[in-house]
Design a protein around this motif. Structure first.
Motif: not given
Ligand code: DAV
Length: 320
Positions: A136-139, A150-165
């Motif tokens: 149920d993490l996937y749509n 593609a992702l639901t919100e039932v758990a935290a899920s991410f690649d580190a490459a979704n982030i810039l500092r």
């Protein structure tokens, strides 16, 4: 103090390796995260990448490593302890580094859940986040529809490459490879930093072909995805910006294709006045020159084939 941004002078870096790179079986997570924009998945090659791709990608990575060493940067490489279920080519996706903190992120693709094992020894203190394998993490409704992620919100899920500092602020792309729960988790991990979400601009993989940070107050944007900087959250909407010129296409190997031509803007900063750019991107080079930023023009022949150029194939472990 370690710098917590994308541009301060680089001291230590992990550079990926193409050795063992493969496309795993298309389970639900692979199908929906990597190929939501593909209707007919019967033509997707599963199994090891062709030897030519791996050999040429490794040659280009070696040239990049030699360049970095000549800039006095300590270069680390993945170890070969654990069989590669996906690839070690893009360490950027796998571990998020913020100063002395390192987090092996809850990557949405199951075949990448152990991806951090070949680089874990390069960190003194690595937090490994729980990764859900629940269906149920996937749509499934995301296939062919970029308005459904593609992702639901039932758990935290991410690649580190979704982030810039950017020091006190972080920009986090909500897309098929990162959900809102992931941004919340990151905020809990970094209570002194402001995690700002970027939403509704790009549904697919990662932030680093959509926005690049060049120095404090200056960013590069992909005009095909960001029509107006006001789409960025504060403080980034108030930064100066460079519109990335049209990419120079570099092609890909056969039917293997893992990114758009905008991988052209996946540059990597050695310091605020020197970035590494794929060697055919001369329009970008000219544009950056106007801002006193020199480009080291290096080969990365399989950036599109394997889905990563110089930002993706690195993790900057130490800047300062
Ligand atoms: O623009 O196709 C590239 C992914 C880079 N990590 C794109 C996404």
């Amino acid at each position: 103090m370690y710098a917590t941004n994308e541009w301060s002078p680089l001291k230590k870096v992990i550079v990926g390796s193409a050795t063992g790179a493969r496309i795993p079986e298309l389970d639900t997570s692979m199908r929906l995260i990597n190929y939501a924009d593909v209707d007919d998945i019967s033509k997707i090659n599963v199994g090891p990448y062709p030897d030519q791709v791996i050999e040429e990608a490794n040659e280009d990575l070696e040239i990049f490593c030699d360049f970095l060493r000549a800039e006095d940067v300590e270069v680390l490489r993945p170890q070969n302890n654990t069989p590669v279920e996906y690839y070690d080519y893009c360490p950027r996706d796998v571990v998020f580094v913020h100063g002395k903190k390192a987090i092996a992120t809850p990557m949405p693709i199951h075949a990448r859940h152990k991806n951090y094992l070949n680089i874990k020894d390069h960190f003194d203190n690595l937090t490994v986040t729980y990764r859900s394998k629940e269906n149920d993490l996937y749509n499934p409704g995301c296939v062919g529809n970029p308005n459904q992620l593609a992702l639901t919100e039932v758990a935290a899920s991410f690649d580190a490459a979704n982030i810039l500092r950017a020091n006190d602020d972080i920009l986090y792309l909500v897309s098929n490879s990162g959900n809102v729960q992931g941004a919340k988790y990151l905020q809990e991990q970094l209570p002194k930093t402001n995690v700002k979400m970027l939403q509704g601009v790009y549904s697919y993989m990662h932030i680093d072909s959509t926005v690049a940070f060049l120095r404090e107050g200056l960013l590069l944007i992909n005009p095909s995805r960001i029509k107006d900087v006001s789409q960025l959250p504060k403080p980034f909407c108030n930064w100066d910006y460079i519109i990335c010129p049209e990419p120079q296409p570099i092609g890909h190997y056969g039917t293997y294709r893992n990114s758009s031509n905008w991988i052209s803007m996946n540059l990597f900063s050695v310091n605020p006045n020197l970035v590494v750019v794929e060697e055919h991107q001369t329009s970008l080079q000219k544009e950056l020159k106007k801002y006193n930023i020199e480009c080291a023009m290096l080969p990365m022949r399989h950036a599109i084939t394997l889905g990563g150029s110089f930002h993706c194939v690195t993790i900057d472990v130490e800047r300062g």
